[in-house]
Write a protein that holds these residues in place. Structure first.
Motif, PDB file in Angstrom:
ATOM      1  N   VAL A   1       0.855  -1.190   0.000  1.00 18.33           N
ATOM      2  CA  VAL A   1       0.000   0.000   0.000  1.00 18.33           C
ATOM      3  C   VAL A   1       0.892   1.242   0.000  1.00 18.33           C
ATOM      4  O   VAL A   1       1.799   1.372   0.819  1.00 18.33           O
ATOM      5  CB  VAL A   1      -0.933   0.004   1.213  1.00 18.33           C
ATOM      6  N   GLN A   2       0.626   2.138  -0.929  1.00 18.37           N
ATOM      7  CA  GLN A   2       1.452   3.329  -1.098  1.00 18.37           C
ATOM      8  C   GLN A   2       0.938   4.491  -0.248  1.00 18.37           C
ATOM      9  O   GLN A   2      -0.243   4.557   0.100  1.00 18.37           O
ATOM     10  CB  GLN A   2       1.478   3.741  -2.570  1.00 18.37           C
ATOM     11  N   GLY A   3       1.827   5.411   0.052  1.00 15.55           N
ATOM     12  CA  GLY A   3       1.453   6.555   0.860  1.00 15.55           C
ATOM     13  C   GLY A   3       0.395   7.434   0.220  1.00 15.55           C
ATOM     14  O   GLY A   3      -0.294   8.189   0.903  1.00 15.55           O
ATOM     15  N   THR A   4       0.250   7.335  -1.096  1.00 14.86           N
ATOM     16  CA  THR A   4      -0.721   8.148  -1.829  1.00 14.86           C
ATOM     17  C   THR A   4      -1.987   7.375  -2.190  1.00 14.86           C
ATOM     18  O   THR A   4      -2.868   7.926  -2.857  1.00 14.86           O
ATOM     19  CB  THR A   4      -0.089   8.693  -3.106  1.00 14.86           C
ATOM     20  N   ASP A   5      -2.100   6.133  -1.757  1.00 15.69           N
ATOM     21  CA  ASP A   5      -3.204   5.280  -2.204  1.00 15.69           C
ATOM     22  C   ASP A   5      -4.574   5.734  -1.709  1.00 15.69           C
ATOM     23  O   ASP A   5      -5.593   5.355  -2.286  1.00 15.69           O
ATOM     24  CB  ASP A   5      -2.962   3.832  -1.785  1.00 15.69           C
ATOM     25  N   TYR A   6      -4.615   6.502  -0.616  1.00 20.05           N
ATOM     26  CA  TYR A   6      -5.904   6.966  -0.111  1.00 20.05           C
ATOM     27  C   TYR A   6      -6.303   8.317  -0.711  1.00 20.05           C
ATOM     28  O   TYR A   6      -7.402   8.819  -0.441  1.00 20.05           O
ATOM     29  CB  TYR A   6      -5.872   7.122   1.410  1.00 20.05           C
ATOM     30  N   SER A   7      -5.430   8.924  -1.508  1.00 16.78           N
ATOM     31  CA  SER A   7      -5.658  10.271  -2.023  1.00 16.78           C
ATOM     32  C   SER A   7      -6.965  10.340  -2.807  1.00 16.78           C
ATOM     33  O   SER A   7      -7.213   9.511  -3.684  1.00 16.78           O
ATOM     34  CB  SER A   7      -4.499  10.704  -2.920  1.00 16.78           C
ATOM     35  N   GLY A   8      -7.777  11.340  -2.502  1.00 15.20           N
ATOM     36  CA  GLY A   8      -9.032  11.545  -3.200  1.00 15.20           C
ATOM     37  C   GLY A   8     -10.140  10.593  -2.813  1.00 15.20           C
ATOM     38  O   GLY A   8     -11.238  10.663  -3.381  1.00 15.20           O
ATOM     39  N   SER A   9      -9.902   9.717  -1.846  1.00 14.77           N
ATOM     40  CA  SER A   9     -10.880   8.693  -1.484  1.00 14.77           C
ATOM     41  C   SER A   9     -11.942   9.203  -0.521  1.00 14.77           C
ATOM     42  O   SER A   9     -12.990   8.580  -0.354  1.00 14.77           O
ATOM     43  CB  SER A   9     -10.174   7.492  -0.846  1.00 14.77           C
ATOM     44  N   GLY A  10     -11.665  10.307   0.157  1.00 19.21           N
ATOM     45  CA  GLY A  10     -12.565  10.783   1.191  1.00 19.21           C
ATOM     46  C   GLY A  10     -12.286  10.188   2.559  1.00 19.21           C
ATOM     47  O   GLY A  10     -13.017  10.450   3.521  1.00 19.21           O
ATOM     48  N   PHE A  11     -11.207   9.387   2.648  1.00 24.29           N
ATOM     49  CA  PHE A  11     -10.821   8.764   3.917  1.00 24.29           C
ATOM     50  C   PHE A  11      -9.415   9.205   4.303  1.00 24.29           C
ATOM     51  O   PHE A  11      -8.543   9.393   3.446  1.00 24.29           O
ATOM     52  CB  PHE A  11     -10.876   7.238   3.826  1.00 24.29           C
ATOM     53  N   ASP A  12      -9.186   9.356   5.603  1.00 19.68           N
ATOM     54  CA  ASP A  12      -7.862   9.652   6.131  1.00 19.68           C
ATOM     55  C   ASP A  12      -7.002   8.399   6.159  1.00 19.68           C
ATOM     56  O   ASP A  12      -7.511   7.277   6.198  1.00 19.68           O
ATOM     57  CB  ASP A  12      -7.958  10.188   7.566  1.00 19.68           C
ATOM     58  N   ARG A  13      -5.710   8.622   6.152  1.00 22.78           N
ATOM     59  CA  ARG A  13      -4.767   7.550   6.485  1.00 22.78           C
ATOM     60  C   ARG A  13      -4.742   7.457   8.006  1.00 22.78           C
ATOM     61  O   ARG A  13      -3.963   8.136   8.675  1.00 22.78           O
ATOM     62  CB  ARG A  13      -3.387   7.862   5.913  1.00 22.78           C
ATOM     63  N   GLY A  14      -5.618   6.635   8.554  1.00 24.69           N
ATOM     64  CA  GLY A  14      -5.809   6.581   9.990  1.00 24.69           C
ATOM     65  C   GLY A  14      -4.824   5.658  10.678  1.00 24.69           C
ATOM     66  O   GLY A  14      -4.814   4.455  10.418  1.00 24.69           O
ATOM     67  N   HIS A  15      -4.007   6.220  11.561  1.00 24.85           N
ATOM     68  CA  HIS A  15      -3.049   5.414  12.320  1.00 24.85           C
ATOM     69  C   HIS A  15      -3.777   4.426  13.238  1.00 24.85           C
ATOM     70  O   HIS A  15      -4.804   4.756  13.834  1.00 24.85           O
ATOM     71  CB  HIS A  15      -2.184   6.295  13.217  1.00 24.85           C
TER      72      HIS A  15
ATOM     73  N   TYR B   1     -12.760  -4.031  11.665  1.00 19.84           N
ATOM     74  CA  TYR B   1     -13.387  -5.200  11.050  1.00 19.84           C
ATOM     75  C   TYR B   1     -14.536  -4.742  10.159  1.00 19.84           C
ATOM     76  O   TYR B   1     -14.920  -3.555  10.161  1.00 19.84           O
ATOM     77  CB  TYR B   1     -13.870  -6.196  12.101  1.00 19.84           C
ATOM     78  N   GLY B   2     -15.101  -5.677   9.416  1.00 18.49           N
ATOM     79  CA  GLY B   2     -16.219  -5.377   8.543  1.00 18.49           C
ATOM     80  C   GLY B   2     -15.783  -4.686   7.267  1.00 18.49           C
ATOM     81  O   GLY B   2     -14.600  -4.411   7.041  1.00 18.49           O
ATOM     82  N   THR B   3     -16.739  -4.381   6.414  1.00 13.93           N
ATOM     83  CA  THR B   3     -16.476  -3.748   5.128  1.00 13.93           C
ATOM     84  C   THR B   3     -17.501  -2.656   4.886  1.00 13.93           C
ATOM     85  O   THR B   3     -18.707  -2.868   5.033  1.00 13.93           O
ATOM     86  CB  THR B   3     -16.545  -4.767   3.984  1.00 13.93           C
ATOM     87  N   GLY B   4     -16.998  -1.482   4.519  1.00 16.44           N
ATOM     88  CA  GLY B   4     -17.865  -0.377   4.149  1.00 16.44           C
ATOM     89  C   GLY B   4     -17.924   0.714   5.178  1.00 16.44           C
ATOM     90  O   GLY B   4     -18.382   0.493   6.299  1.00 16.44           O
ATOM     91  N   GLY B   5     -17.433   1.904   4.819  1.00 12.33           N
ATOM     92  CA  GLY B   5     -17.487   3.064   5.685  1.00 12.33           C
ATOM     93  C   GLY B   5     -17.884   4.289   4.889  1.00 12.33           C
ATOM     94  O   GLY B   5     -17.918   4.266   3.647  1.00 12.33           O
ATOM     95  N   THR B   6     -18.171   5.373   5.585  1.00 12.95           N
ATOM     96  CA  THR B   6     -18.628   6.594   4.932  1.00 12.95           C
ATOM     97  C   THR B   6     -17.670   7.737   5.226  1.00 12.95           C
ATOM     98  O   THR B   6     -17.542   8.182   6.375  1.00 12.95           O
ATOM     99  CB  THR B   6     -20.046   6.966   5.400  1.00 12.95           C
TER     100      THR B   6
ATOM    101  N   THR C   1     -13.917  -0.065  -0.714  1.00 14.61           N
ATOM    102  CA  THR C   1     -12.474  -0.190  -0.932  1.00 14.61           C
ATOM    103  C   THR C   1     -11.908   1.140  -1.402  1.00 14.61           C
ATOM    104  O   THR C   1     -12.635   2.024  -1.867  1.00 14.61           O
ATOM    105  CB  THR C   1     -12.130  -1.265  -1.994  1.00 14.61           C
ATOM    106  N   VAL C   2     -10.585   1.257  -1.281  1.00 12.72           N
ATOM    107  CA  VAL C   2      -9.826   2.346  -1.899  1.00 12.72           C
ATOM    108  C   VAL C   2      -8.634   1.708  -2.597  1.00 12.72           C
ATOM    109  O   VAL C   2      -8.476   0.492  -2.586  1.00 12.72           O
ATOM    110  CB  VAL C   2      -9.368   3.392  -0.856  1.00 12.72           C
ATOM    111  N   ALA C   3      -7.813   2.544  -3.212  1.00 10.84           N
ATOM    112  CA  ALA C   3      -6.596   2.059  -3.876  1.00 10.84           C
ATOM    113  C   ALA C   3      -6.914   1.002  -4.932  1.00 10.84           C
ATOM    114  O   ALA C   3      -6.300  -0.065  -4.965  1.00 10.84           O
ATOM    115  CB  ALA C   3      -5.597   1.517  -2.861  1.00 10.84           C
ATOM    116  N   SER C   4      -7.891   1.314  -5.789  1.00 13.04           N
ATOM    117  CA  SER C   4      -8.266   0.417  -6.893  1.00 13.04           C
ATOM    118  C   SER C   4      -8.615  -0.975  -6.391  1.00 13.04           C
ATOM    119  O   SER C   4      -8.305  -1.975  -7.058  1.00 13.04           O
ATOM    120  CB  SER C   4      -7.136   0.352  -7.929  1.00 13.04           C
TER     121      SER C   4
END
Length: 453
Positions: free
Chosen positions: A280-294, A353-358, A366-369
């Motif tokens: 997973v790349q540092g830019t993979d979440y870009s434009g997704s509407g989600f943060d890179r959450g630690h 866990y689980g799948t699907g967030g807003t 999913t993000v990152a294709s």
């Protein structure tokens, strides 16, 4: 100057470092510069980090230098401080040709893992190096783990699994690249712990990252890509290759974890993942509407540059709704750190866990294709005890345990206490045994009640 310090606590460890390029191991022999002629009776018994800040050696010719940890021999190697030297602080080792860097002393407590930071010198081309270990005072050596390829001027960390008791000494051998030079910095030896269980679940000593147990019995075996144990030195995780996120991350938070190191923001791929796994790349979440959450927060690891940098590996991240990340979780993280500054230590496990967030762009799975799963829920369990020793035995039926489970959406309440729950409810949702190291009677008491403080 970036922080560097002597690590005195035993760090949890067991990680198989897999390189994308492997080379044939050098034969074991006793003819290297670190063989019988370089033996020393000195031995150290604690986990340590050698930062190469204290010594001076300006020529490549073979010679020994006294450093903080002891005497080291450098052959076709020197201690560099030029602008071209990749380093934390002001110095690192620079190796050319088929040079070597080796200890002239033994670590008397064995080793679980050895880590080393590495990079190319300046604009030099690619090279590779290996770690070798001797259990007989330097008479003979054998290779540990894979051959590490070096092609970037940015410092990366290689982690070698040793899991060997007894008196050991180590050397690093540059094995390819000719006159291309490499830098080596911050060599850490993590003491061996015979009490470790589960094929690499980490040390069971105080202040270690997996003290409360391995929630999913994760192992560092590529046959289990959905539950792959990774020791990142400053936290331990169960990584899920197919989700592109950790199942859970476990870490210790105490006064020794906190310092003055600034947030680095060096989000990056973990190039140490097994060959063929998506990084997973540092830019993979870009434009997704989600943060890179630690999972393990940056602010929980401010004791050194290396510690803070480790938290920005992308396999410590999940796609997290911005309000969830920046408000709800940030508030809880700040609260847990306030407990530490008021005289406590905290053992934390966080997962999803689980799948699907807003997120800000709406609902996504999913993000990152498609390479990274967006979780539906984000949870955390924190065991709080006063500062002291013999931590595992100080957790009792009355110990404070905080459990929280939040939906991964952007309309979440910023008050994290609104999402308190029982540990058992998280275990029911995930199938994990989160505090498995505790006696069953203690688990039954602390896991079935909601924190009311």
């Amino acid at each position: 100057m970036k922080n560097k310090f002597l690590l005195l606590n035993v760090l949890a460890a067991s990680l198989i470092f897999t390189s994308c390029k492997k080379e044939e191991a050098l034969p074991v022999d006793s003819t290297t510069p670190f063989a019988a002629g370089a033996k020393s009776t000195q031995a150290i018994s604690q986990t340590f980090i050698e930062t190469f800040e204290s010594g001076t050696k300006t020529a490549y010719a073979v010679g020994s230098v006294s450093l903080t940890s002891g005497s080291w021999t450098l052959d076709n190697a020197l201690i560099g401080s030029l602008s071209g030297d990749a380093k934390n602080g002001s110095q690192s080792v620079r190796i050319t040709s088929t040079g070597t860097l080796g200890m002239n002393f033994d670590v008397s407590t064995g080793a679980s893992t050895v880590t080393a930071q590495y990079a190319t010198y300046g604009s030099d081309g690619a090279s590779s190096f290996q770690l070798w270990v001797s259990a007989n005072g330097g008479s003979t050596y054998s290779q540990v783990g894979s051959t590490i390829s070096v092609s970037s001027h940015t410092l990366n960390t290689a982690t070698f699994t040793v899991n060997q008791s007894g008196s050991l000494r180590f050397q690093i051998r540059k094995v390819s690249g000719g006159s291309n030079r490499i830098n080596i910095d911050d060599v850490t030896v993590n003491s061996y712990d015979s009490g470790s269980t589960g094929g690499g679940t980490g040390s069971v000593g105080d202040n270690t990252n997996l003290l409360m147990g391995n929630p999913s019995s994760a192992v560092n075996n590529t046959s289990y890509p959905a539950n792959y144990l990774i020791d990142q030195t400053y936290y331990i995780e169960s990584y899920n290759r197919d989700r592109g996120t950790p199942n859970w991350v476990s870490w210790y938070l105490g006064s020794s974890s906190l310092g003055s190191t600034d947030r680095l923001n060096n989000f990056r791929a973990d190039t140490n993942l097994p060959a063929g796994w998506y990084e997973v790349q540092g830019t993979d979440y870009s434009g997704s509407g989600f943060d890179r959450g630690h999972n393990c927060p940056s602010a929980d690891r401010t004791s050194s540059t290396a510690a803070n940098s480790a938290t920005f590996l992308m396999d410590n991240m999940i796609p997290q709704a911005p309000n969830n990340n920046q408000k709800t979780w940030a508030n809880m993280e700040n609260y847990l750190r306030s407990l530490v500054t008021s005289g406590n230590e905290v053992y934390i496990v966080m997962g999803s866990y689980g799948t699907g967030g807003t997120g800000t762009n709406g609902y996504a799975t999913t993000v990152a294709s498609g390479n990274v799963n967006v979780p539906s829920n984000v949870w955390k369990v924190a065991v709080v005890i006063p500062d002291g020793n013999n931590d595992i035995n100080r957790v009792t039926t009355t110990t404070r345990v905080i459990a929280v489970n939040t939906p991964n959406n952007n309309s979440i309440n910023s008050d994290w206490t609104q999402y308190k729950c029982t540990v058992r409810s998280i275990e029911s949702a995930t199938g994990y045994n989160i505090l498995s190291a505790l006696p069953q009677s203690v688990q039954d008491a602390v896991e079935t009640k909601v924190d009311n403080q």
